[in-house]
Each structure stands twice: as structure tokens, then as C-alpha cells.
Design a protein around this motif. Structure first.
Motif, PDB file in Angstrom:
ATOM      1  N   ASP A  32       0.859  -1.181   0.000  1.00 61.78           N
ATOM      2  CA  ASP A  32       0.000   0.000   0.000  1.00 61.78           C
ATOM      3  C   ASP A  32       0.903   1.241   0.000  1.00 61.78           C
ATOM      4  OD1 ASP A  32      -1.792   2.072   0.556  1.00 61.78           O
ATOM      5  OD2 ASP A  32      -2.792   0.991   2.188  1.00 61.78           O
ATOM      6  N   SER A  34      -0.357   4.377  -0.593  1.00 58.88           N
ATOM      7  CA  SER A  34      -1.329   5.469  -0.586  1.00 58.88           C
ATOM      8  C   SER A  34      -0.903   6.633   0.306  1.00 58.88           C
ATOM      9  CB  SER A  34      -2.682   4.937  -0.108  1.00 58.88           C
ATOM     10  OG  SER A  34      -2.594   4.547   1.249  1.00 58.88           O
ATOM     11  N   ALA A  70      -1.568   2.665  -5.358  1.00 57.53           N
ATOM     12  CA  ALA A  70      -1.828   4.034  -4.892  1.00 57.53           C
ATOM     13  C   ALA A  70      -2.348   4.845  -6.060  1.00 57.53           C
ATOM     14  CB  ALA A  70      -0.557   4.672  -4.353  1.00 57.53           C
ATOM     15  N   SER A 100      -6.324   4.298  -2.348  1.00 58.80           N
ATOM     16  CA  SER A 100      -5.891   2.914  -2.097  1.00 58.80           C
ATOM     17  C   SER A 100      -6.701   1.929  -2.930  1.00 58.80           C
ATOM     18  CB  SER A 100      -6.073   2.563  -0.622  1.00 58.80           C
ATOM     19  OG  SER A 100      -5.347   3.410   0.205  1.00 58.80           O
ATOM     20  N   VAL A 102      -6.983  -1.168  -3.484  1.00 60.79           N
ATOM     21  CA  VAL A 102      -6.576  -2.503  -3.049  1.00 60.79           C
ATOM     22  C   VAL A 102      -7.189  -3.590  -3.917  1.00 60.79           C
ATOM     23  CG1 VAL A 102      -8.377  -2.780  -1.290  1.00 60.79           C
ATOM     24  CG2 VAL A 102      -6.192  -3.965  -1.029  1.00 60.79           C
ATOM     25  N   SER A 131      -0.246  -2.922   4.683  1.00 62.05           N
ATOM     26  CA  SER A 131      -1.189  -1.811   4.566  1.00 62.05           C
ATOM     27  C   SER A 131      -1.635  -1.316   5.937  1.00 62.05           C
ATOM     28  CB  SER A 131      -2.413  -2.274   3.774  1.00 62.05           C
ATOM     29  OG  SER A 131      -3.364  -1.252   3.666  1.00 62.05           O
ATOM     30  N   PHE A 135      -9.085   1.634   3.586  1.00 57.67           N
ATOM     31  CA  PHE A 135      -9.818   1.545   2.332  1.00 57.67           C
ATOM     32  C   PHE A 135     -11.106   0.769   2.595  1.00 57.67           C
ATOM     33  CE2 PHE A 135      -6.193  -1.423   2.333  1.00 57.67           C
ATOM     34  CZ  PHE A 135      -6.863  -2.615   2.576  1.00 57.67           C
TER      35      PHE A 135
END
Length: 183
Positions: A32, A34, A70, A100, A102, A131, A135
Motif C-alpha cells: 500500500d 497510498s 496508490a 488505495s 486494493v 497496509s 480503504f
């Protein structure tokens, strides 16, 4: 002395059976990148852990694959391959910011892992989600992974506990990132 009815061992009795080479393990790390991971230096910590783990996988002669997500996209940062001894350059270059995605990251992971599974039967596949869990909705477990680990980077004053929720729904281990600093 031979048992009654047996004959001496001769060349035709011997058959060579090639043993299947150990397929090894492919470690897929889904990182992650983000904006929420940039806060409190979580992305920096994740990159440090990624560097350490890539060196361990190299020493174990394993394979490594890394997906970053991201800013609305997921991309392959390191294609599935034998781990290399030097990873500083590409890990240092990982940037972050934005949302994010995911689901897109785990879809990319599943497509790639399914292909790896078809090409190398018997290979053990592990997926590591790194992460803070910021999200929604919570993602489904990629079916091609033999085992999953969720590394929880959440350190907000009001924790959401999503990494633990993901781990429970996946039947996976959840490890707080701060616990990995001492390992």
C-alpha cells in the motif's frame, strides 16, 4: 545370503526416477503506497521491511514479486523472479500518494499468481499485504495464494482495525508492523 525365491540384484532391476525439483516459494508482497501510508512514515517503514525481506528471500533462494498500489492504480514493481542480492535502487524509487485501489492490486496479484501456478506446479505461493487498511470495502482473499499474512501499519489515534478484519476473513495471520522491527 538371499531369501528363498529371490535372485541377485541386477541392472534391469534398477530404474532411474528423476525427482521433481523443489519448486520453492514465491513471495508476493502487495504494498500500500497510498497517502495514508505516507503519513507517520509508514511507507518508509514498509520499504525498509521490503528491503530486509528481499535480502532474506535471496538468501533462501526464493522468488519475489512486488505489487504497489496508490493513486487509483496498481502496478507490478518487481515481476516474479528469483530474488536478487541488491534491491536498494528499485525500492528507494517507490513513491506514494493518493487513494488505495486494493481491489485492483489483489486482482493483479491473482492474475499473476494464477499464471505462476500454471507454469510451476508445486510452487508454494505466499501473499503478504502491507497496509494500514484505510480503504473500503475489505478485499477478498486471492485464491492462488497458499498462505497469506497481513502486515498492519495502522497507527492512527482512532484505529479502524481493518487489517485484523482482513486477516480474519482470509484465515491469515495479522502482524503489527512495529513487531517486525525487532525481528
Amino acid at each position: 545370503m538371499l531369501a528363498k525365491g529371490s535372485e541377485p540384484l541386477r541392472a534391469p532391476h534398477l530404474r532411474f526416477q528423476q525427482q521433481a525439483a523443489e519448486a520453492g516459494t514465491l513471495h508476493c508482497l502487495v504494498l500500500d503506497c497510498s497517502g495514508s501510508m505516507l503519513k507517520r512514515r509508514n511507507l518508509t517503514l514498509a520499504k525498509g521491511l521490503l528491503l530486509r525481506w528481499s535480502e532474506q528471500v535471496y538468501r533462501q533462494r526464493g522468488e519475489l514479486m512486488v505489487i504497489g498500489f496508490a493513486a487509483g492504480q496498481a502496478r507490478l514493481l518487481c515481476k516474479p523472479q528469483k530474488a536478487r542480492s541488491s534491491n536498494h535502487a528499485w525500492i528507494d524509487a517507490i513513491g506514494g500518494g493518493g487513494g488505495s485501489p486494493v481491489a485492483a492490486a489483489l486482482e493483479l496479484a491473482e492474475r499473476t499468481l494464477a499464471r505462476e501456478r500454471r507454469n510451476a506446479r508445486g510452487k508454494r505461493i505466499g501473499l503478504w499485504l502491507l497496509s494500514d487498511g484505510r480503504f473500503d470495502p475489505l478485499p477478498a482473499r486471492p485464491p492462488s495464494a497458499d498462505f497469506c499474512v497481513v502486515v498492519d501499519f495502522e497507527n492512527a489515534s482512532v484505529p479502524l482495525g481493518r487489517a485484523a478484519q482482513i486477516a480474519r476473513s482470509w484465515g491469515a495471520e495479522c502482524v503489527p508492523a512495529k513487531n517486525l522491527l525487532t525481528r
